[in-house]
Design a protein around this motif. Structure first.
Motif, PDB file in Angstrom:
ATOM      1  N   LEU B 116      17.672 -16.392 -39.438  1.00  0.00           N
ATOM      2  CA  LEU B 116      17.260 -16.217 -38.041  1.00  0.00           C
ATOM      3  C   LEU B 116      15.754 -15.981 -37.934  1.00  0.00           C
ATOM      4  O   LEU B 116      15.111 -16.376 -36.974  1.00  0.00           O
ATOM      5  CB  LEU B 116      17.989 -15.017 -37.422  1.00  0.00           C
ATOM      6  N   ILE B 143       7.090 -22.401 -28.190  1.00  0.00           N
ATOM      7  CA  ILE B 143       7.436 -21.028 -27.818  1.00  0.00           C
ATOM      8  C   ILE B 143       8.542 -21.045 -26.768  1.00  0.00           C
ATOM      9  O   ILE B 143       9.509 -20.293 -26.847  1.00  0.00           O
ATOM     10  CB  ILE B 143       6.193 -20.266 -27.297  1.00  0.00           C
ATOM     11  N   LEU B 147      12.367 -19.636 -27.194  1.00  0.00           N
ATOM     12  CA  LEU B 147      12.885 -18.674 -26.213  1.00  0.00           C
ATOM     13  C   LEU B 147      14.195 -19.179 -25.626  1.00  0.00           C
ATOM     14  O   LEU B 147      15.173 -18.433 -25.498  1.00  0.00           O
ATOM     15  CB  LEU B 147      11.835 -18.474 -25.113  1.00  0.00           C
ATOM     16  N   ILE B 150      16.988 -18.830 -28.166  1.00  0.00           N
ATOM     17  CA  ILE B 150      17.419 -17.426 -28.338  1.00  0.00           C
ATOM     18  C   ILE B 150      18.327 -17.032 -27.170  1.00  0.00           C
ATOM     19  O   ILE B 150      19.386 -16.438 -27.346  1.00  0.00           O
ATOM     20  CB  ILE B 150      16.201 -16.476 -28.394  1.00  0.00           C
ATOM     21  N   LEU B 151      17.895 -17.406 -25.965  1.00  0.00           N
ATOM     22  CA  LEU B 151      18.687 -17.072 -24.776  1.00  0.00           C
ATOM     23  C   LEU B 151      20.026 -17.802 -24.790  1.00  0.00           C
ATOM     24  O   LEU B 151      21.048 -17.234 -24.409  1.00  0.00           O
ATOM     25  CB  LEU B 151      17.902 -17.415 -23.512  1.00  0.00           C
ATOM     26  N   ARG B 154      22.358 -15.919 -26.814  1.00  0.00           N
ATOM     27  CA  ARG B 154      22.836 -14.731 -26.106  1.00  0.00           C
ATOM     28  C   ARG B 154      23.821 -15.096 -24.993  1.00  0.00           C
ATOM     29  O   ARG B 154      24.650 -14.302 -24.592  1.00  0.00           O
ATOM     30  CB  ARG B 154      21.647 -14.006 -25.461  1.00  0.00           C
ATOM     31  N   MET B 155      23.671 -16.321 -24.468  1.00  0.00           N
ATOM     32  CA  MET B 155      24.460 -16.713 -23.294  1.00  0.00           C
ATOM     33  C   MET B 155      25.553 -17.698 -23.682  1.00  0.00           C
ATOM     34  O   MET B 155      25.832 -18.642 -22.938  1.00  0.00           O
ATOM     35  CB  MET B 155      23.523 -17.302 -22.221  1.00  0.00           C
ATOM     36  N   GLU B 156      26.146 -17.453 -24.831  1.00  0.00           N
ATOM     37  CA  GLU B 156      27.308 -18.218 -25.279  1.00  0.00           C
ATOM     38  C   GLU B 156      27.050 -19.720 -25.314  1.00  0.00           C
ATOM     39  O   GLU B 156      27.932 -20.518 -25.007  1.00  0.00           O
ATOM     40  CB  GLU B 156      28.511 -17.933 -24.365  1.00  0.00           C
ATOM     41  N   ASP B 158      25.267 -21.576 -23.337  1.00  0.00           N
ATOM     42  CA  ASP B 158      25.106 -22.245 -22.039  1.00  0.00           C
ATOM     43  C   ASP B 158      23.654 -22.716 -21.911  1.00  0.00           C
ATOM     44  O   ASP B 158      22.754 -21.933 -21.610  1.00  0.00           O
ATOM     45  CB  ASP B 158      25.457 -21.260 -20.908  1.00  0.00           C
ATOM     46  N   SER B 165      17.044 -19.113 -17.309  1.00  0.00           N
ATOM     47  CA  SER B 165      16.577 -17.772 -17.681  1.00  0.00           C
ATOM     48  C   SER B 165      15.288 -17.854 -18.491  1.00  0.00           C
ATOM     49  O   SER B 165      14.397 -17.017 -18.349  1.00  0.00           O
ATOM     50  CB  SER B 165      17.643 -17.055 -18.505  1.00  0.00           C
TER      51      SER B 165
END
Lengths: 290, 650
Positions: B116, B143, B147, B150-151, B154-156, B158, B165
């Motif tokens: 990671l 960048i 980002l 990574i999001l 975090r957002m399964e 999506d 986001s």
């Protein structure tokens, strides 16, 4: 101003904990800072400032992601000692934006995940819980957690209300049916039967009326002893076993009577409980607190 | 829209997202990888594509062995313990080792902490290798992509919601980045090179030797030699002479500078009434040592030498873009008391080499008494010769180049004019020399920006009159231009729109390079000083910052807005929000119709609200299920919702 007030409130009620990824960010910032400062590379400066600003902006975004949630316990089903029940937790998102990656930490180590809760939406979560003994219990130490957006900060928010419930005695012992079979002599021989009724899976095979089955109808014999309208009397002091075992047995019979719509009464040392007067829940509460 | 719906259906796993992150960060690094490492990366990619289950220990050993071999072969010859002190080699080795380790871990198909972490390390390492415009754009994209990924994790997975986001977070960060970039305190370090390979571009145009034969054929080129940003104003067109080198020695077919033993190393300061003009230059790699300054340089450039001929040089050849600030007095003459060797070199000629020219010069010398009048006579003589300016002259007789040009061929370009003029001037008793450099074209300027191209390479002469060196534009004596040259120049200027667009792009690029890529503590201090003395600038700066914040805020609002399946559901949303806020929560799996019905049952006394709600419900149902989605219906629905919310709030 209202938004600012809300944000301050959320800020006060939400705790922030650094994760190991925040250490990565700090190390990365330090490395980029050295690279930028020592060599005067403007691209590194730009990267450094982006990493810093993104990590910085992750704070309020993560805070609002979790802080806009309103959690409350809802009336849940019955709980029995040593049996897993479900506590219902209602989560409502007060914001118009979705909340992501929410976990509910409860029962000290268990985690229930809610990947998404849309804006102004409500979700009901069923949290598994096993009471260790009968009687009143309170369910606290439950909190919401999210690592959204960057996993660098773990946001936690305690659920302000706590769930207070009652655990009934663990329903175990001899089933009512087996008990009645053992004691069927009390109610006469089952040679003759009064009629037929639909087979519901709980009757003995010997009671099946095969003539009806041959016609395509699953029916069992209805005996006169069953049609007798009488009240089952359970006397606590005449029962065998320890107090807990007797309460468990009574709890089991109470539930079975409820299932089969049978009237019953329980003679406790200081109280006489009758299903026609008290509700089942009242009887169970008495047994739980006995 | 199809792309969007595809994105919506895609739900990449954590490993898939990580693969995307690696692709993003490895792209620039692939350009610097040596062939063995590229081969290694290719093999790993093939294994990842065709092998779905985790690699076995034997396969991992093979990949590890191959990786070590690839590192060895990639650094073969360059590697030594001494070499490790060179940062570039060290970083390169680090990248290789990281690639091998990451490949091994990826092949196990287990996501661990180090897997990671590595994309960020690779991003940081890639910044050691590239510092140009393309990398600036790529870094910003990189960048954002990281980002986004990574999001998405975090957002399964999506991708659409994580993109939204990501944009919100990115926009939150942007004003901070701008403010930090401008105001974060800097230290004045030079850019580290560490033996880095510079941009190996070689600029032609001016190389310190002026050839008169076929080598001197002029090929106009639009490649940029340097870009100049003036602090206050751009000088007029006839003053845009950038000095390159000074040529004294006539070698028949070419001109050379003074030999090394004639010392003219340090410029003697001269006084003048003029105010010096300040400007900043970005000089692209020339592989030469000259720094170009406008006539006449006022002072030496930092870390460079300025000799007595006002020629500026650096010690090492320029192998990567160089940025310098300079000051010049915009004038065509400067004072100098000549030393004997220079005077001799400036008057040296071979009368037998160009006898015809010598006779003409002698005539002028005998008939004209003063040197300035002799100069005018020579210029007049040049004009009388009806010389033609051409980009493709006929080859001259290099043993008699001046005679050949002035009396025989009569066709040439700046080099031939300057060479012949200097020879004739010397024959007429006027010390003279050839100057080569660039004569910038004002049409390549925008605001205070000026680009100088290879085609602007030029040669002119300087004559020594009354203890002054005076610039003479010798090409101006041409009486005409040949048809071919006219066609070439016309072709180059035919698409004015494209040229203007190109100029604007160059201008934007220059501004980005000046204010972003080469922003330094010097620029920072200049900016702060300027701000101190110009309150208006502070206002403009704050207004710009505020505009940026407003812009980013608008983008944030755009990406934070809830997404609805349909327009009519979006129109209904204020009503739903209101009911929710008033405590009438919609239950799970409850349809909107059931929800409205429940409201009517719970609040039977609110007749007006219920009547409105029934209308809204009916219209919504009709629009949704009867497929009657007209603009008028939508408008009606919005009006009803507005009426309901207003009535409810009241």
């Amino acid at each position: 101003m209202k938004s600012l007030h809300t944000y301050i409130q959320i800020h006060k009620t939400t705790k922030r904990h650094a994760t190991r990824f925040s250490i990565v960010v700090v190390v990365l910032l330090f490395g980029l800072f050295m690279e930028a400062y020592m060599h005067d590379f403007n691209l590194v400066y730009i990267t450094l400032f982006f990493v810093f600003s993104l990590a910085f902006s992750a704070g309020p975004i993560g805070l609002l992601n979790l802080g806009n949630l309103e959690a409350a316990f809802k009336p849940s089903g019955r709980f029995f000692a040593l049996q897993e029940g479900k506590i219902v937790l209602q989560l409502h998102n007060n914001s118009s934006t979705s909340s992501w990656s929410i976990t509910v930490h409860h029962n000290k180590k268990e985690v229930t995940l809610l990947p998404l809760l849309k804006g102004h939406a409500t979700a009901l979560l069923q949290l598994p819980f096993t009471p260790q003994k009968r009687g009143m219990f309170s369910y606290d130490a439950c909190y919401l957690q999210s690592k959204y957006p960057l996993s660098t900060v773990r946001f936690t928010r305690e659920i302000p209300s706590r769930y207070e419930g009652i655990a009934y005695p663990e329903p175990k012992g001899v089933s009512l049916h087996a008990f009645m079979q053992e004691n069927e002599t009390y109610y006469g021989e089952e040679k003759e039967f009064d009629g037929l009724r639909v087979y519901d899976g709980s009757q003995r095979l010997s009671h099946i009326h095969w003539a009806s089955v041959a016609k395509g109808e699953m029916a069992v014999k209805r005996f006169s002893k069953e049609t007798r309208t009488r009240t089952l009397d359970f006397v606590f002091e005449r029962m065998e076993g320890t107090v807990e075992e007797r309460l468990s047995q009574l709890c089991l019979w109470t539930l079975e009577c409820e299932k089969h719509h049978l009237s019953f009464s329980i003679h406790m040392p200081h109280k006489h409980l009758t299903s026609t007067k008290e509700s089942i829940d009242e009887i169970l509460v008495y047994l739980a607190n006995a | 829209m199809r792309f969007l719906s595809t994105l919506q259906t895609l739900k990449p796993s954590a490993l898939g997202l990580l693969d995307m992150a690696y692709i993003v960060v490895l792209l620039p690094l692939l350009l610097m990888l040596k062939v063995p490492m590229l081969l290694f990366v290719f093999v790993v990619l093939v294994l990842l594509v065709f092998k779905k289950e985790p690699a076995k220990p034997l396969q991992l050993f093979f990949v590890f062995f191959f990786g070590i071999l690839a590192i060895y072969l990639s650094l073969y010859g360059a590697f030594s313990f001494r070499g490790l002190s060179r940062l570039k080699l060290f970083i390169e080795l680090l990248v290789y080792v990281l690639l091998v380790v990451v490949s091994l871990q990826r092949l196990t198909q287990k996501v661990n902490f180090y897997l990671l972490l590595s994309p960020f390390l690779l991003l940081a390492l890639s910044l050691f290798f590239y510092h140009g415009m393309a990398m600036l754009v790529y870094v910003i994209v990189e960048i954002f992509m990281l980002l986004w990924l990574i999001l998405a994790h975090r957002m399964e997975g999506d991708l659409v919601e994580s993109f939204r986001s990501g944009m919100v977070m990115f926009m939150y960060s942007l004003p901070w980045v701008v403010v930090l970039f401008i105001f974060f305190p800097r230290i004045s370090f030079e850019h580290a090179t560490y033996g880095f390979k510079g941009e190996m571009e070689k600029r032609m145009g001016h190389d310190g030797v002026m050839y008169l034969d076929g080598n001197a054929e002029l090929v106009p080129s639009d490649r940029i030699v340097m870009e100049v940003g003036f602090d206050t104003q751009i000088p007029p067109s006839n003053a845009l002479y950038f000095r390159g080198s000074m040529l004294y020695v006539d070698k028949k077919d070419h001109w050379e500078p003074l030999p090394e033993f004639i010392q003219r190393k340090n410029a003697r300061p001269y006084t003048t009434q003029d105010t010096a003009l300040s400007y900043k230059v970005t000089l692209y790699p020339t592989q030469k040592r000259w720094l170009y300054m406008l006539d006449m340089p006022a002072e030496p450039i930092k870390n460079a030498m300025l000799d007595t001929d006002l020629i500026s040089t650096v010690k090492k050849e320029i192998k990567e873009p160089l940025h310098y600030a300079a000051r010049s007095h915009i004038r065509s003459t400067y004072t100098e008391v000549l030393d004997e060797p220079t005077l001799q070199a400036s008057t040296l000629f071979d009368k037998d080499q160009n006898p015809k020219s010598y006779r003409v010069a002698q005539d002028i010398k005998q008939n004209v008494a003063t040197q300035d009048k002799r100069l005018s006579a020579i210029l007049r003589f040049f004009k009388d010769q009806k010389l033609t300016y051409t980009l493709k002259p006929d080859a001259l007789d290099t043993n008699h180049s001046t005679d050949s040009f002035l009396f025989d061929k009569k066709r040439g370009y700046c080099v031939h004019f300057a060479s012949s003029f200097v020879t004739l001037a010397r024959m007429a008793g006027i010390p003279a020399r050839v100057v080569t450099g660039y004569k910038a074209d004002l049409s390549n300027s925008l605001n205070l920006y000026l680009s100088v191209k290879e085609r602007d390479a030029h040669a002119w002469a300087e004559v020594y009159l009354d203890e002054h060196w005076v610039r003479v534009e010798t090409t101006a004596t041409a009486t005409g231009m040949d048809a071919q040259t006219q066609t070439v120049l016309a072709t180059q200027n035919k698409n004015e729109l494209l040229d203007t667009l190109n100029l604007y792009l160059l201008y934007a690029k220059y501004q980005v390079e000046t204010w972003i890529l080469h922003y330094s503590n010097l620029r920072q201090l200049q900016l702060l000083d300027y701000a101190k003395s110009n309150p208006k600038f502070i206002f403009v700066f704050l207004a710009s910052l505020l505009t940026l914040i407003l812009l980013t805020f608008m983008i944030i609002l755009y990406f934070r807005r809830p997404l609805y399946r349909s327009q009519h559901l979006a129109a209904l949303q204020p009503l739903l929000n209101l009911l929710q806020n008033k405590g009438h929560l919609r239950q799970s799996k409850e349809t909107l119709h059931q929800y409205f019905l429940r409201y009517s049952e719970e609040y039977p006394h609110l007749h007006q609200h219920i009547a409105l709600l029934k209308q809204i419900d009916a219209l919504y149902e009709q629009m949704t299920y009867a497929d009657q989605n007209h603009a008028t219906d939508l408008k009606k629905l919005k009006n009803l919702v507005r009426t309901f919310t207003k009535a409810k709030n009241d």
